[in-house]
Design a protein around this motif. Sequence first.
Motif, PDB file in Angstrom:
ATOM      1  N   LEU A 160       4.171  -7.176 -14.781  1.00  0.00           N
ATOM      2  CA  LEU A 160       4.113  -6.966 -16.238  1.00  0.00           C
ATOM      3  C   LEU A 160       2.769  -6.387 -16.669  1.00  0.00           C
ATOM      4  O   LEU A 160       2.718  -5.542 -17.577  1.00  0.00           O
ATOM      5  CB  LEU A 160       4.394  -8.278 -16.969  1.00  0.00           C
ATOM      6  N   LEU A 161       1.673  -6.811 -16.032  1.00  0.00           N
ATOM      7  CA  LEU A 161       0.379  -6.242 -16.398  1.00  0.00           C
ATOM      8  C   LEU A 161       0.291  -4.771 -15.997  1.00  0.00           C
ATOM      9  O   LEU A 161      -0.166  -3.929 -16.789  1.00  0.00           O
ATOM     10  CB  LEU A 161      -0.754  -7.042 -15.746  1.00  0.00           C
ATOM     11  N   LEU A 162       0.743  -4.438 -14.796  1.00  0.00           N
ATOM     12  CA  LEU A 162       0.746  -3.035 -14.380  1.00  0.00           C
ATOM     13  C   LEU A 162       1.646  -2.202 -15.289  1.00  0.00           C
ATOM     14  O   LEU A 162       1.288  -1.085 -15.689  1.00  0.00           O
ATOM     15  CB  LEU A 162       1.206  -2.911 -12.930  1.00  0.00           C
ATOM     16  N   TYR A 163       2.802  -2.744 -15.646  1.00  0.00           N
ATOM     17  CA  TYR A 163       3.718  -2.014 -16.525  1.00  0.00           C
ATOM     18  C   TYR A 163       3.118  -1.837 -17.924  1.00  0.00           C
ATOM     19  O   TYR A 163       3.306  -0.794 -18.558  1.00  0.00           O
ATOM     20  CB  TYR A 163       5.048  -2.760 -16.616  1.00  0.00           C
ATOM     21  N   ALA A 164       2.415  -2.867 -18.398  1.00  0.00           N
ATOM     22  CA  ALA A 164       1.811  -2.754 -19.733  1.00  0.00           C
ATOM     23  C   ALA A 164       0.771  -1.632 -19.751  1.00  0.00           C
ATOM     24  O   ALA A 164       0.687  -0.866 -20.721  1.00  0.00           O
ATOM     25  CB  ALA A 164       1.165  -4.086 -20.132  1.00  0.00           C
ATOM     26  N   TYR A 165      -0.018  -1.528 -18.675  1.00  0.00           N
ATOM     27  CA  TYR A 165      -1.002  -0.437 -18.610  1.00  0.00           C
ATOM     28  C   TYR A 165      -0.321   0.925 -18.473  1.00  0.00           C
ATOM     29  O   TYR A 165      -0.791   1.924 -19.021  1.00  0.00           O
ATOM     30  CB  TYR A 165      -1.972  -0.663 -17.461  1.00  0.00           C
ATOM     31  N   LYS A 166       0.796   0.965 -17.740  1.00  0.00           N
ATOM     32  CA  LYS A 166       1.547   2.225 -17.643  1.00  0.00           C
ATOM     33  C   LYS A 166       2.063   2.634 -19.020  1.00  0.00           C
ATOM     34  O   LYS A 166       2.041   3.816 -19.379  1.00  0.00           O
ATOM     35  CB  LYS A 166       2.716   2.063 -16.663  1.00  0.00           C
ATOM     36  N   MET A 167       2.513   1.665 -19.790  1.00  0.00           N
ATOM     37  CA  MET A 167       3.014   1.919 -21.145  1.00  0.00           C
ATOM     38  C   MET A 167       1.883   2.428 -22.044  1.00  0.00           C
ATOM     39  O   MET A 167       2.082   3.326 -22.872  1.00  0.00           O
ATOM     40  CB  MET A 167       3.601   0.626 -21.688  1.00  0.00           C
ATOM     41  N   LEU A 168       0.677   1.858 -21.868  1.00  0.00           N
ATOM     42  CA  LEU A 168      -0.454   2.231 -22.710  1.00  0.00           C
ATOM     43  C   LEU A 168      -1.034   3.590 -22.318  1.00  0.00           C
ATOM     44  O   LEU A 168      -1.408   4.389 -23.186  1.00  0.00           O
ATOM     45  CB  LEU A 168      -1.540   1.155 -22.620  1.00  0.00           C
ATOM     46  N   TYR A 169      -1.115   3.858 -20.998  1.00  0.00           N
ATOM     47  CA  TYR A 169      -1.730   5.098 -20.500  1.00  0.00           C
ATOM     48  C   TYR A 169      -0.745   5.830 -19.574  1.00  0.00           C
ATOM     49  O   TYR A 169      -0.961   5.927 -18.361  1.00  0.00           O
ATOM     50  CB  TYR A 169      -3.016   4.781 -19.730  1.00  0.00           C
ATOM     51  N   PRO A 170       0.339   6.362 -20.111  1.00  0.00           N
ATOM     52  CA  PRO A 170       1.401   6.913 -19.255  1.00  0.00           C
ATOM     53  C   PRO A 170       0.983   8.112 -18.415  1.00  0.00           C
ATOM     54  O   PRO A 170       1.585   8.362 -17.372  1.00  0.00           O
ATOM     55  CB  PRO A 170       2.496   7.299 -20.263  1.00  0.00           C
ATOM     56  N   THR A 171      -0.052   8.838 -18.827  1.00  0.00           N
ATOM     57  CA  THR A 171      -0.417  10.050 -18.086  1.00  0.00           C
ATOM     58  C   THR A 171      -1.595   9.852 -17.132  1.00  0.00           C
ATOM     59  O   THR A 171      -1.950  10.770 -16.392  1.00  0.00           O
ATOM     60  CB  THR A 171      -0.755  11.205 -19.053  1.00  0.00           C
ATOM     61  N   THR A 172      -2.209   8.660 -17.137  1.00  0.00           N
ATOM     62  CA  THR A 172      -3.342   8.427 -16.234  1.00  0.00           C
ATOM     63  C   THR A 172      -3.182   7.154 -15.399  1.00  0.00           C
ATOM     64  O   THR A 172      -4.052   6.857 -14.573  1.00  0.00           O
ATOM     65  CB  THR A 172      -4.672   8.335 -17.015  1.00  0.00           C
ATOM     66  N   PHE A 173      -2.104   6.414 -15.587  1.00  0.00           N
ATOM     67  CA  PHE A 173      -1.861   5.188 -14.830  1.00  0.00           C
ATOM     68  C   PHE A 173      -0.565   5.399 -14.056  1.00  0.00           C
ATOM     69  O   PHE A 173       0.489   5.651 -14.649  1.00  0.00           O
ATOM     70  CB  PHE A 173      -1.734   3.997 -15.786  1.00  0.00           C
ATOM     71  N   PHE A 174      -0.639   5.313 -12.721  1.00  0.00           N
ATOM     72  CA  PHE A 174       0.482   5.713 -11.871  1.00  0.00           C
ATOM     73  C   PHE A 174       0.937   4.566 -10.976  1.00  0.00           C
ATOM     74  O   PHE A 174       0.128   3.753 -10.513  1.00  0.00           O
ATOM     75  CB  PHE A 174       0.079   6.906 -10.993  1.00  0.00           C
TER      76      PHE A 174
END
Length: 375
Positions: A160-174
């Motif tokens: 969930l934490l990794l997904y939350a960061y992906k949601m926040l920074y979709p173009t720089t978090f992979f």
Amino acid sequence: MKKNPNDAKAKLQFSECNKVVKRDAFLKAIEVGDAPSAAEGLDLEHMAVEADYDGVRLEKEMTLEFIDDMVERFKNGKKIHRKYVYQIILAVKDLVYNEPTMVETFVKEGHKLTVCGDTHGQYFDLLEIFRLSGRPSPTHGYLFNGDFVDRGSWSTEVALLLYAYKMLYPTTFFLNRGNHETDDMNRMYGFEGECKHKYSERVFKVFSESFSALPLATLIGEKYLVLHGGLFSDDDISLDDIRKLNRHKQRQPGQSGLMMEMLWTDPQKEPGRGPSKRGVGMQFGPDVTKRFCERNGLEAVIRSHEVRMEGYEVEHDGRCITVFSAPRYCDSTENKGAYINVGSDYKLDFHKFEAVPHPPIKPMAYAASSALGMM
């Protein structure tokens, strides 16, 4: 069975054949889209968050305030509301589904990309990575190379934490898929049981759908191919073959094929290829890595999938790099964790770190009983 209805061996073989036939029929149903989504019928808009919920509320967009609150809740053994769990997973499922099978990214001047290996539900060690290397931001990207879940007993918190960061920074978090972002591994090694214990079976099913949507590789600056397992049984496989691979057609990797090899293979010291010690996939030697890198214009392949006592290892004459980010793996292996920082010059900066204390919950706390003997 018709000729010898009381033959015990025939009964057993008939039963096994039936399982295979049913499994193949199920996989075909998935391929043509017949299987209904676990998200079907979820009415998030009208799902109420109780007035006494003591966490930060999540609206349509992810915020740093929500992530900060979530981090602290998880540290204190609390959960986030089930509405937010579904909201995060479904948003990320849509994001990653629309990414290519091999994401291609570059590191801009003044930016940094941190590459991490397996985290395996070790939430407090994940927080240590962010403390040491810096939190994700628009100028500080992250790439997590699979195996976010299973074994460690905070897999839902990590995911969930990794997904939350992906949601926040979709173009720089992979996020790359690993061999533990698959149903059979999740059932055996704890993630399914953990989802059921902390949230619900439906949460696991929605997570499963999001896992099957994840990209299988990331190409950094046209120099480094990052994928969870390793290279292929066929020398003719190229980056273009990965680009063309339709990962949405086959949700689970199976026992053979390109997807399976990307998630399961391992390097070996001897030239050529050899059988896998895992029973799935195979092993590839330095000559295989050299040919693949030369044919595809790469400096190196970066993979994860295996514990390394120093957290990382550079082998195959510098062309095969393993990074593993779960220190003191399963509370029993005295290994360090590691991550790799990549700047705009594309030089690799390796960092090692030690495990940090965590609450007294053992690894595999939610695993199938048959898996406990494999620890």
